[in-house]
Design a protein around this motif. Structure first.
Motif, PDB file in Angstrom:
ATOM      1  N   LEU A 149      35.340  46.413  45.897  1.00 31.83           N
ATOM      2  CA  LEU A 149      34.588  45.367  46.127  1.00 31.83           C
ATOM      3  C   LEU A 149      34.898  43.991  45.768  1.00 31.83           C
ATOM      4  O   LEU A 149      34.665  42.967  46.346  1.00 31.83           O
ATOM      5  N   SER A 150      35.561  44.083  44.404  1.00 38.02           N
ATOM      6  CA  SER A 150      35.926  42.667  43.739  1.00 38.02           C
ATOM      7  C   SER A 150      37.021  41.842  44.511  1.00 38.02           C
ATOM      8  O   SER A 150      36.857  40.853  44.812  1.00 38.02           O
ATOM      9  N   ASN A 151      37.835  42.849  44.960  1.00 41.50           N
ATOM     10  CA  ASN A 151      39.251  42.130  45.212  1.00 41.50           C
ATOM     11  C   ASN A 151      39.300  42.263  46.775  1.00 41.50           C
ATOM     12  O   ASN A 151      39.962  41.266  47.485  1.00 41.50           O
ATOM     13  N   MET A 209      36.459  47.895  41.902  1.00 42.42           N
ATOM     14  CA  MET A 209      37.646  46.937  42.175  1.00 42.42           C
ATOM     15  C   MET A 209      37.984  46.425  43.400  1.00 42.42           C
ATOM     16  O   MET A 209      38.281  45.554  43.915  1.00 42.42           O
TER      17      MET A 209
END
Lengths: 407, 407
Positions: free
Chosen positions: B288-290, B286
């Motif tokens: 890394l995604s955000n 999460m």
């Protein structure tokens, strides 16, 4: 993005770690079992604690609860099962088929094929007798066992859900979560009594402080949030706060939780009020959607005479501050616009002899000051308000107040 | 469901409160402005702090940051704007049109129609000079200003995102969030030094304790979580934890954050290891995604030589405990199965002379005991691990350690 790529690769490696993935295929929580759509004889395993046993000639009914929901799962077994250890409070693992229940009281029930008692229960010695409908005051004596009652179970599930909702609300609205410190050297802001903190080995030599200076438990994260609002514009904190008030009233705790937010570039109190309102609404709607039975239990059994009162009674004064008072609960929200002008603040601090100690606070107004404001919401009071719970000690897992620090 | 219905009605009433809904139609955060899909000359308002000013013959370029993202928004103005107060650090409100940027360095830029300086900045006095690339150690002296640097901004945004991810992970997996107490009367569990707590007015009369008994800051919520796992099966806590260790090392803090979980009906250490692994993976994915840019900044500038090391180095011993050690960071996870058998535990407590004080803990094994276990994850160490930050003091907003409690 080499770094992130490496991290992703490490995660993939992590997932192929040499441990067999323990997938208990048919293990279901009571909540999931109760909500099962397909009941075509699926074989499942449910674990929990026996809430009641009813033995008929040829059938044995158990109610098993695992805390995932207020409702228990009905287990139906034939009377050949040895029921001597199947008493209130014992922990069990039940395997069987999830089937449609013939009764209207539940949709599904578990037709037991195997019941294993994991831990016996000395039911006679268990101090809380469910059938006697013990009061909240009575069960407060047993902080390690009261969570096993329906009512505390419901309250604490709602507390958990409201906590998640608060985090979601702020995240969805672009606020950065700041862990403001519990231990602080700011000692002048609070009107009330403070708790002082010292290393237990140094407590007898007051001239030598662990932190070099006297240190206290925080009474508010406001000043630390003001620091952060100068970098992130919108920030919040949600954590424990302390008052050493010598009060055993139903409204006060020595350790309680506060939600605090600070917002830069606010133009008026309305900006703050809007956020308070939206926080209250979003959190409460999420609690109502996800724990309707828990809320209902509280409304029915805790406050039978108490109708939901006006929640939106706002007291607006002609100053830059707002408080939301709830009848029977007290101040739920308090918010204000802060002084952002350097010279006004400097003068006020100088007058109190705090000019030097608070140079850092003045600095915030020296380097790109902005109009800002914030508010705090007492989390236990919020829970009292939506659940109709009279005593604040019943909405926190382990209440701390003067003369009492159990467990 | 009368109660819930009333509450819903109250909420509707709340939303029709007589305050004009302040909808700043065109007010955008820098993050939202940068991510805008349509740039067909939309008129917007952006507020933030000036990060850099570049003046050319006929054009003025500003970079404005509001902490919503690492990247700043480029503002383009014609040179007729008075730029004397438009210096580094001043706070501004810019109105204009969001347009596609001709440069490849950004997708959009803001063509300024109006620039208002909200708060000036005494840029010469600002102690952190960005262009000199100050070290993390240097900016640690300024806990009220370091959050305005790129690197601390990125770290604290990641901290916030990881916090949200941890809450989501546990909620999605059916765990109940328990606020375990900060103040506790349990004093015997910790090996290390404790902080003692006393009302500041009573600290000089040691025979009179605010709570009647000596009280301490928690070193772990484990025992309180064990109470709750006997009601809710799966529980977690995420909050501050304390050690009065006399250490100024880069690995220790007096106040730090721990994620702790406790699970009933676990069958083996594998059950715990699986949860630890999934928590680590879900949280990191999460983040890394955000916040990919924030993570990347840390990887590039903080630990340029440090390749991402093996995160899955597990040390399994032939006892019912597991630790996950990360090179350079120390123990990240520690978990174990707990003793659930009454008589074993009773004997051990009696041997230590604690039989009576811990009757409540024994009770948990008397009333439907279950095999259970749990783990703790040091949150700052987790952040160090994924970001490659060497000193633990740089991943917490306001570090507390021996001889230091700034702000």
């Amino acid at each position: 993005m080499l770094g992130a790529w490496c991290l992703r690769r490490a995660l993939r490696f992590c997932s192929s770690a040499p441990f067999p993935r323990h997938k208990p295929k048919a293990k279901l929580s009571v909540r999931d079992a109760l909500g099962a759509q397909s009941t075509s004889g699926e074989r499942v395993k449910v674990q929990g604690w026996v809430r009641s046993v009813r033995s008929q000639k040829e059938v044995l009914f158990l109610h098993v609860n695992d805390g995932s929901s207020l409702e228990s799962l009905q287990v139906v077994a034939d009377s050949s099962f040895d029921s001597r250890e199947l008493v209130f409070g014992s922990s069990v693992e039940v395997q069987g088929q999830l089937v449609k229940s013939p009764s209207k009281r539940q949709n599904v029930e578990l037709k037991a094929e195997k019941i294993e008692v994991i831990g016996k229960c000395d039911a006679k010695a268990f101090p809380i007798k469910y059938k006697e409908r013990p009061t909240l005051e009575y069960i407060r004596q047993y902080p390690h066992l009261r969570c096993r009652t329906n009512v505390l179970g419901s309250i604490l599930r709602v507390r958990s859900e409201a906590t998640a909702a608060i985090h979601s609300f702020f995240r969805d609205n672009g606020f950065v979560n700041i862990h403001t410190p519990v231990i602080t050297s700011n000692d002048c802001e609070g009107a009330g009594e403070l708790f002082q903190v010292e290393s237990s080995s140094k407590i007898k030599e007051p001239e030598e402080n662990f932190f070099n200076v006297p240190a206290f438990l925080t009474v508010s994260g406001q000043l630390h949030l003001e620091v952060m609002s100068g970098a992130f514009t919108q920030v919040f904190t949600f954590g424990p706060t302390f008052r050493a008030e010598n009060s055993q009233s139903r409204r006060h705790l020595a350790e309680f939780y506060m939600v605090e937010a600070e917002i830069s570039f606010v133009e008026s109190l309305q900006d703050l009020i809007q956020v308070m309102e939206e926080l209250f609404k979003a959190t409460t709607m999420m609690v109502l959607s996800n724990c309707p039975e828990d809320v209902e239990l509280c409304h029915k059994f805790i406050a039978p005479g108490q109708k939901i009162r006006t929640y939106a009674k706002k007291q607006l004064f002609n100053v830059a501050a707002v408080d939301l008072l709830v009848p029977g609960v007290g101040e739920l929200f308090g918010g204000s616009l802060r002084e952002e002008r350097y010279h006004f603040l400097e003068e006020r601090l100088a007058r109190s002899g705090l000019r030097e100690v608070y140079q850092w606070y003045l600095d915030l107004r020296r380097f790109g000051s902005v109009p800002h404001g914030g508010f705090g919401m007492g989390f236990e009071r919020y829970l009292q308000c939506i659940l109709g719970v009279d005593n604040i000690k019943d909405v926190i897992p382990f209440p701390r107040f003067t003369h009492s620090c159990l467990l």
